[in-house]
Design a protein around this motif. Sequence first.
Motif, PDB file in Angstrom:
ATOM      1  N   SER A  19       0.828  -1.209   0.000  1.00 38.49           N
ATOM      2  CA  SER A  19       0.000   0.000   0.000  1.00 38.49           C
ATOM      3  C   SER A  19       0.862   1.258   0.000  1.00 38.49           C
ATOM      4  N   ARG A  20       0.392   2.234  -0.763  1.00 40.24           N
ATOM      5  CA  ARG A  20       1.063   3.526  -0.898  1.00 40.24           C
ATOM      6  C   ARG A  20       0.005   4.618  -0.769  1.00 40.24           C
ATOM      7  N   HIS A  21       0.403   5.757  -0.211  1.00 41.54           N
ATOM      8  CA  HIS A  21      -0.479   6.924  -0.110  1.00 41.54           C
ATOM      9  C   HIS A  21      -1.745   6.612   0.699  1.00 41.54           C
ATOM     10  N   ALA A  22      -1.593   5.889   1.778  1.00 39.03           N
ATOM     11  CA  ALA A  22      -2.728   5.519   2.627  1.00 39.03           C
ATOM     12  C   ALA A  22      -3.298   6.760   3.321  1.00 39.03           C
ATOM     13  N   HIS A  23      -4.633   6.825   3.368  1.00 38.74           N
ATOM     14  CA  HIS A  23      -5.260   7.942   4.057  1.00 38.74           C
ATOM     15  C   HIS A  23      -6.732   7.642   4.366  1.00 38.74           C
ATOM     16  N   ALA A  40      -5.909   3.175   0.098  1.00 35.65           N
ATOM     17  CA  ALA A  40      -4.499   3.286  -0.288  1.00 35.65           C
ATOM     18  C   ALA A  40      -4.354   2.723  -1.693  1.00 35.65           C
ATOM     19  N   GLN A  47      -6.436  -0.789  -5.964  1.00 40.48           N
ATOM     20  CA  GLN A  47      -6.610   0.067  -4.802  1.00 40.48           C
ATOM     21  C   GLN A  47      -7.123  -0.758  -3.624  1.00 40.48           C
TER      22      GLN A  47
END
Length: 106
Positions: A19-23, A40, A47
Motif C-alpha cells: 500500500s502507498r499513499h494511505a489515508h 491506499a 486500490q
Amino acid sequence: DFTMSLLTNENVLAMHSNSRHAHQVWRREIGGTEYIFWTAACSEGGQYAAIFNAGETAGRIEIPLSDLEIYGKTECADLWSGEKSSAADVISVSLESHGAKAFYLK
C-alpha cells in the motif's frame, strides 16, 4: 489458531507491504453508528479500501465507489476471506461493533 490466521493472512500482509499513499477518506456517523473509510493505492495496481465500525452497535453500510473516484463496475476481493465479487456502484458491508473489513479493488 484463530489469532494466528489473522496475523498470517497473506492478502492482508500484501496490503501492508504494497500500500502507498494511505489515508482516511472520511469519518461519519450513519444511522447512529460511527464509521471510518480508508484507502491506499496498491503498488502493483488497483486500490485497497477498508471500512471500520467505530461505534458501539453493529450496522450495515453501503459505500459509493464514487467516494474513491471509481466509476463503473469493479472487481472486489475481501482480503480476509478471499471471496471475490463485482461491485457496480457500491460496496455493501455489515460490521459488528468495532469490526472491520478490507478489500482489494481492481
